[in-house]
Design a protein around this motif. Structure first.
Motif, short mmCIF file in Angstrom:
data_model
loop_
_atom_site.label_atom_id
_atom_site.label_comp_id
_atom_site.label_asym_id
_atom_site.label_seq_id
_atom_site.Cartn_x
_atom_site.Cartn_y
_atom_site.Cartn_z
N LEU A 1 2.14 1.81 -3.35
CA LEU A 1 1.09 2.32 -4.23
C LEU A 1 0.85 3.82 -4.07
O LEU A 1 0.10 4.41 -4.85
N SER B 1 0.83 -1.21 0.00
CA SER B 1 0.00 0.00 0.00
C SER B 1 0.86 1.26 0.00
O SER B 1 0.55 2.24 -0.69
N THR C 1 -5.62 3.53 0.36
CA THR C 1 -5.50 2.20 0.98
C THR C 1 -4.65 2.18 2.24
O THR C 1 -4.94 1.42 3.17
N THR C 2 -3.62 3.02 2.31
CA THR C 2 -2.72 3.00 3.47
C THR C 2 -3.44 3.36 4.78
O THR C 2 -3.34 2.62 5.76
N GLY D 1 -2.41 4.46 -3.08
CA GLY D 1 -1.93 4.22 -1.73
C GLY D 1 -2.38 5.25 -0.71
O GLY D 1 -2.45 4.96 0.48
#
Length: 123
Positions: A79, A76, A88-89, A85
């Motif tokens: 990304l 992530s 998502t992170t 990212g």
């Protein structure tokens, strides 16, 4: 022997006073944690996952799950170079903390058993 007091404890789920040797609460039916397994601190599990995603799962004894979280978090972060990212992170980071906290609570209540006999069952 009416004067002898019976050893009791309180149910971890409903708080009812039950026999100290009871494995299941007769009122709510929740399995009580065994005294030979160490309790997990949900707050510590969450803080470890706050510091580094996956550490809370490893602390809870879910080594495989912790490694999966670490790998997913690393991907992530990578990304972030393609913007995905940035979404998502934080989701993985928060999910890791919540999962570590709730898993520690489930371990303490006896709803989840983590140990050498079934370490693959909790991934």
């Amino acid at each position: 022997m009416e004067g002898q007091l019976k050893a009791t404890k309180f149910c971890t789920n409903c708080g009812a006073e039950i026999d100290a040797k009871a494995e299941i609460c007769p009122k709510c039916g929740v399995k009580q944690p065994s005294s030979n397994s160490p309790a997990k601190n949900p707050g510590l599990a969450a803080v470890l996952s706050f510091l580094f995603t996956g550490l809370g799962q490893i602390y809870n004894g879910q080594i495989g799950k912790g490694i999966i979280f670490i790998v997913m978090y690393s991907i992530s972060i990578a990304l972030m170079f393609v913007v995905v990212g940035f979404v998502t992170t934080p989701i993985l980071w928060i999910w890791g903390m919540v999962d570590a906290y709730k898993t520690a609570e489930r371990i303490n209540s006896g709803q989840l058993k983590v140990g050498p006999s079934n370490k693959n069952a909790n991934i």
